[in-house]
Design a protein around this motif. Structure first.
Motif, PDB file in Angstrom:
ATOM      1  N   ARG A   1       0.526  -1.358  -0.155  1.00  0.00           N
ATOM      2  CA  ARG A   1      -0.374  -0.129  -0.255  1.00  0.00           C
ATOM      3  C   ARG A   1       0.340   0.972  -0.007  1.00  0.00           C
TER       4      ARG A   1
ATOM      5  N   CYS B   1       1.217   9.759  -8.135  1.00  0.00           N
ATOM      6  CA  CYS B   1       2.046   8.430  -8.512  1.00  0.00           C
ATOM      7  C   CYS B   1       1.676   7.958 -10.134  1.00  0.00           C
TER       8      CYS B   1
ATOM      9  N   THR C   1      -3.703  10.341  -6.836  1.00  0.00           N
ATOM     10  CA  THR C   1      -3.880   8.977  -5.972  1.00  0.00           C
ATOM     11  C   THR C   1      -4.295   8.798  -3.990  1.00  0.00           C
ATOM     12  N   THR C   2      -4.506   7.701  -3.583  1.00  0.00           N
ATOM     13  CA  THR C   2      -4.951   7.527  -2.632  1.00  0.00           C
ATOM     14  C   THR C   2      -4.820   6.997  -1.785  1.00  0.00           C
TER      15      THR C   2
ATOM     16  N   TYR D   1      -3.848   3.281  -2.777  1.00  0.00           N
ATOM     17  CA  TYR D   1      -3.043   2.512  -3.633  1.00  0.00           C
ATOM     18  C   TYR D   1      -2.348   1.433  -3.580  1.00  0.00           C
TER      19      TYR D   1
END
Length: 95
Positions: free
Chosen positions: A15, A42, A47-48, A51
Motif C-alpha cells: 500500500r 503516482c 492517488t489514494t 493504492y
C-alpha cells in the motif's frame, strides 16, 4: 523539493501509505495530508492511501523547501452577508 521514487520489485504490491511511512519516516497524518493536498502523485496522477504499488510506478513527492511545512492559511474574519460587520449570521442589529 520534489523527489521521484521508482518502485522496485521488493515494494510491488504494498500500500502507498505504508510504503511512504517506511521510506520517508513520515507519520500517518503527514502522509494523509500530503495525499489530500496532492503533494504525492503516482505516474503523474493523484492517488489514494490504499493504492497498491506496481513495479515500475514512479512516485512524485513534494516535500517543501528543505522539509519545511506549508504555511497555514490566515483566517479572515467572518463577515455578515447583510451588514458587512464581523460576527455571526443574520443581519439584524442585536440592540
Amino acid at each position: 523539493m520534489i523527489t521521484y521514487i521508482k518502485i522496485s520489485p521488493d515494494d510491488g504490491g504494498r500500500r502507498l501509505d505504508g510504503f511512504l511511512r517506511d521510506r520517508l519516516s513520515w507519520p500517518q497524518g503527514k502522509v494523509q495530508r500530503a495525499l489530500r493536498l496532492k503533494d504525492i502523485r503516482c505516474n503523474e496522477r493523484k492517488t489514494t492511501a490504499d493504492y497498491r504499488l506496481v513495479v515500475g510506478d514512479v512516485l512524485r513527492v513534494y516535500q517543501g523547501e528543505d522539509g519545511a511545512e506549508r504555511p497555514a492559511p490566515e483566517k479572515a474574519p467572518l463577515l455578515s452577508p447583510v451588514s458587512g460587520r464581523t460576527g455571526g449570521f443574520g443581519g439584524h442589529d442585536p440592540l
